[in-house]
Design a protein around this motif. Structure first.
Motif, mmCIF file in Angstrom:
data_model
loop_
_atom_site.group_PDB
_atom_site.id
_atom_site.type_symbol
_atom_site.label_atom_id
_atom_site.label_comp_id
_atom_site.label_asym_id
_atom_site.label_seq_id
_atom_site.Cartn_x
_atom_site.Cartn_y
_atom_site.Cartn_z
ATOM 1 N N GLY A 159 0.696 -1.118 0.147
ATOM 2 C CA GLY A 159 0.113 0.776 -0.137
ATOM 3 C C GLY A 159 0.509 1.175 0.118
ATOM 4 N N LEU A 160 0.078 2.478 0.448
ATOM 5 C CA LEU A 160 0.454 3.423 -0.046
ATOM 6 C C LEU A 160 0.311 4.857 0.363
ATOM 7 C CD1 LEU A 160 -0.363 5.483 -2.657
ATOM 8 C CD2 LEU A 160 -0.114 2.733 -3.550
ATOM 9 N N ALA A 161 0.652 5.707 1.285
ATOM 10 C CA ALA A 161 -0.283 7.013 1.326
ATOM 11 C C ALA A 161 -0.944 7.713 0.011
ATOM 12 C CB ALA A 161 0.632 7.971 2.551
ATOM 13 N N CYS A 162 -2.007 8.283 0.464
ATOM 14 C CA CYS A 162 -2.425 9.214 -0.530
ATOM 15 C C CYS A 162 -3.539 10.438 0.142
ATOM 16 C CB CYS A 162 -3.741 8.274 -1.480
ATOM 17 S SG CYS A 162 -4.374 9.098 -3.027
ATOM 18 N N GLN A 163 -2.641 11.339 -0.676
ATOM 19 C CA GLN A 163 -3.650 12.608 -0.151
ATOM 20 C C GLN A 163 -4.710 12.989 -1.396
ATOM 21 O OE1 GLN A 163 -0.138 15.295 0.116
ATOM 22 N NE2 GLN A 163 -1.646 16.404 -0.783
ATOM 23 N N SER A 164 -4.544 12.007 -2.302
ATOM 24 C CA SER A 164 -5.980 12.689 -3.497
ATOM 25 C C SER A 164 -6.659 11.870 -3.889
ATOM 26 C CB SER A 164 -4.612 13.005 -4.928
ATOM 27 O OG SER A 164 -3.817 13.889 -4.943
ATOM 28 N N PHE A 165 -7.500 11.499 -3.266
ATOM 29 C CA PHE A 165 -8.456 11.322 -3.036
ATOM 30 C C PHE A 165 -10.461 11.577 -3.158
ATOM 31 C CE2 PHE A 165 -11.977 8.364 -0.482
ATOM 32 C CZ PHE A 165 -12.003 7.514 -0.952
ATOM 33 N N ALA A 166 -10.822 10.889 -4.124
ATOM 34 C CA ALA A 166 -12.578 11.827 -3.495
ATOM 35 C C ALA A 166 -13.347 11.244 -4.171
ATOM 36 C CB ALA A 166 -12.692 13.333 -4.438
ATOM 37 N N SER A 167 -15.116 11.500 -3.811
ATOM 38 C CA SER A 167 -15.927 10.664 -3.961
ATOM 39 C C SER A 167 -16.418 10.962 -5.520
ATOM 40 C CB SER A 167 -17.035 10.830 -3.136
ATOM 41 O OG SER A 167 -16.928 12.275 -3.347
ATOM 42 N N LEU A 168 -17.133 10.676 -6.330
ATOM 43 C CA LEU A 168 -16.934 10.432 -7.549
ATOM 44 C C LEU A 168 -18.038 10.916 -8.262
ATOM 45 C CD1 LEU A 168 -15.406 10.795 -11.011
ATOM 46 C CD2 LEU A 168 -15.566 8.512 -10.675
ATOM 47 N N SER A 169 -19.083 9.668 -8.164
ATOM 48 C CA SER A 169 -20.317 9.159 -8.922
ATOM 49 C C SER A 169 -21.152 8.513 -7.927
ATOM 50 C CB SER A 169 -20.313 8.482 -10.018
ATOM 51 O OG SER A 169 -21.347 7.863 -10.456
ATOM 52 N N LEU A 170 -22.718 9.253 -7.309
ATOM 53 C CA LEU A 170 -23.246 7.723 -6.369
ATOM 54 C C LEU A 170 -23.834 7.010 -7.506
ATOM 55 C CD1 LEU A 170 -25.109 10.912 -4.376
ATOM 56 C CD2 LEU A 170 -23.894 8.826 -4.188
ATOM 57 N N ASP A 171 -24.265 7.356 -8.689
ATOM 58 C CA ASP A 171 -24.719 5.685 -9.186
ATOM 59 C C ASP A 171 -24.025 5.713 -11.065
ATOM 60 O OD1 ASP A 171 -26.271 4.445 -10.068
ATOM 61 O OD2 ASP A 171 -28.146 5.764 -10.837
ATOM 62 N N PRO A 172 -22.880 4.347 -10.766
ATOM 63 C CA PRO A 172 -22.428 3.760 -9.887
ATOM 64 C C PRO A 172 -21.850 4.479 -9.001
ATOM 65 C CG PRO A 172 -21.590 3.767 -12.225
ATOM 66 C CD PRO A 172 -22.602 4.845 -12.002
ATOM 67 N N PRO A 173 -21.931 3.456 -7.614
ATOM 68 C CA PRO A 173 -20.486 4.476 -6.454
ATOM 69 C C PRO A 173 -19.250 4.515 -6.842
ATOM 70 C CG PRO A 173 -21.411 2.482 -5.889
ATOM 71 C CD PRO A 173 -22.447 2.646 -7.528
ATOM 72 N N LEU A 174 -18.898 5.794 -7.471
ATOM 73 C CA LEU A 174 -17.567 5.169 -8.038
ATOM 74 C C LEU A 174 -16.678 7.005 -6.632
ATOM 75 C CD1 LEU A 174 -17.818 5.611 -11.340
ATOM 76 C CD2 LEU A 174 -17.205 4.056 -10.279
ATOM 77 N N VAL A 175 -15.217 5.770 -6.310
ATOM 78 C CA VAL A 175 -14.398 6.708 -6.391
ATOM 79 C C VAL A 175 -13.286 6.850 -6.874
ATOM 80 C CG1 VAL A 175 -14.841 6.964 -3.221
ATOM 81 C CG2 VAL A 175 -12.543 5.299 -4.727
ATOM 82 N N LEU A 176 -12.374 8.545 -6.540
ATOM 83 C CA LEU A 176 -10.926 8.462 -7.734
ATOM 84 C C LEU A 176 -9.838 9.043 -6.374
ATOM 85 C CD1 LEU A 176 -10.019 11.790 -8.264
ATOM 86 C CD2 LEU A 176 -11.803 11.724 -9.639
ATOM 87 N N LEU A 177 -8.868 8.344 -7.215
ATOM 88 C CA LEU A 177 -7.739 8.591 -6.950
ATOM 89 C C LEU A 177 -6.097 9.298 -7.659
ATOM 90 C CD1 LEU A 177 -5.676 5.416 -5.688
ATOM 91 C CD2 LEU A 177 -7.864 5.258 -5.486
ATOM 92 N N CYS A 178 -5.257 9.373 -7.191
ATOM 93 C CA CYS A 178 -4.543 9.719 -7.783
ATOM 94 C C CYS A 178 -3.184 8.771 -7.436
ATOM 95 C CB CYS A 178 -4.356 11.609 -8.009
ATOM 96 S SG CYS A 178 -5.155 12.257 -9.070
ATOM 97 N N VAL A 179 -2.227 8.625 -7.640
ATOM 98 C CA VAL A 179 -0.917 7.771 -7.735
ATOM 99 C C VAL A 179 0.186 7.841 -8.548
ATOM 100 C CG1 VAL A 179 -0.338 5.823 -7.026
ATOM 101 C CG2 VAL A 179 -1.993 5.858 -6.976
ATOM 102 N N GLY A 180 1.348 8.380 -7.710
ATOM 103 C CA GLY A 180 2.329 8.925 -8.659
ATOM 104 C C GLY A 180 2.999 7.431 -9.617
ATOM 105 N N LYS A 181 3.814 8.200 -10.795
ATOM 106 C CA LYS A 181 4.377 6.753 -11.536
ATOM 107 C C LYS A 181 4.935 6.139 -11.136
ATOM 108 C CE LYS A 181 2.426 8.431 -16.009
ATOM 109 N NZ LYS A 181 2.589 8.853 -17.249
ATOM 110 N N GLY A 182 5.857 7.262 -10.582
ATOM 111 C CA GLY A 182 7.484 6.131 -9.747
ATOM 112 C C GLY A 182 7.310 5.915 -8.421
ATOM 113 N N SER A 183 5.421 4.934 -7.734
ATOM 114 C CA SER A 183 5.047 4.634 -7.043
ATOM 115 C C SER A 183 5.387 2.628 -7.019
ATOM 116 C CB SER A 183 3.848 4.138 -6.662
ATOM 117 O OG SER A 183 3.759 2.956 -5.628
ATOM 118 N N SER A 184 6.212 2.416 -6.408
ATOM 119 C CA SER A 184 6.534 1.099 -6.494
ATOM 120 C C SER A 184 5.520 -0.111 -5.894
ATOM 121 C CB SER A 184 7.732 0.702 -5.770
ATOM 122 O OG SER A 184 7.614 0.963 -3.885
#
Length: 174
Positions: free
Chosen positions: A47-72
């Motif tokens: 896993g990883l720590a992530c500060q870029s996280f948000a709700s995206l949609s209620l129907d369907p229920p979706l979230v979004l996050l952003c992850v650095g390309k350098g993450s191992s």
């Protein structure tokens, strides 16, 4: 030569944004800190720590996050297909620091549990969201990830661990 302005106008090198100024200005936006984690192929949590996280949609229920390309860690989470997002509480700064560092055994000393959906959840988090990976898009030096919500839980009480002006912050909320 006439210069176009407004939406759709070309952006050239003269309009480059200074990275230091970008960090300073966007650092004025406080964000919560999450841990994004899954069970890797080797049976250990990744896993990883992530500060870029948000709700995206209620129907369907979706979230979004952003992850650095350098993450191992991200390739392991992505390969699992299902993961947990744990929204950290103010007393979980050490958890954030552990998951924010590089290395193979980030979960050493971090209490966690495996959900029925195969998602890794950090014990004591303010809330958890079990997710199934939907899509991954390249976006600059990050991946923009969308995921379907499978299950949600939240504890009573507590305040979030926040990231503000390049440092940790906390806030009392009623």
């Amino acid at each position: 030569m006439e210069r176009l302005t407004g939406p759709g106008a070309p952006v050239d090198a003269v309009d480059a944004v200074d990275p230091s100024l970008f960090r300073e200005v966007l650092g004025a936006f406080a964000s919560g800190i999450t841990v994004v984690a899954a069970l890797a192929d080797d049976g250990r949590p990744a896993g990883l720590a992530c500060q870029s996280f948000a709700s995206l949609s209620l129907d369907p229920p979706l979230v979004l996050l952003c992850v650095g390309k350098g993450s191992s860690s991200w390739p392991k989470v992505r390969a699992a297909g299902r993961f947990g997002v744990s929204i950290l509480a103010e007393e979980q700064r050490a958890v954030c620091e552990a998951l924010g560092r590089r290395g193979e055994d980030k979960f050493a000393g971090v209490d966690w549990e495996l959900s029925a959906h195969g998602a890794v959840r950090v014990t004591g988090a303010l809330a958890t969201v079990d997710c199934a990976l939907e899509e991954v898009h390249e976006a600059g030096d990050h991946y923009l990830v969308t995921a379907r919500v499978l299950e949600l839980s939240a504890r009573d009480g507590g305040s979030p661990l926040l990231y503000y002006r390049s440092d940790y912050a906390t806030g009392a909320f009623g």
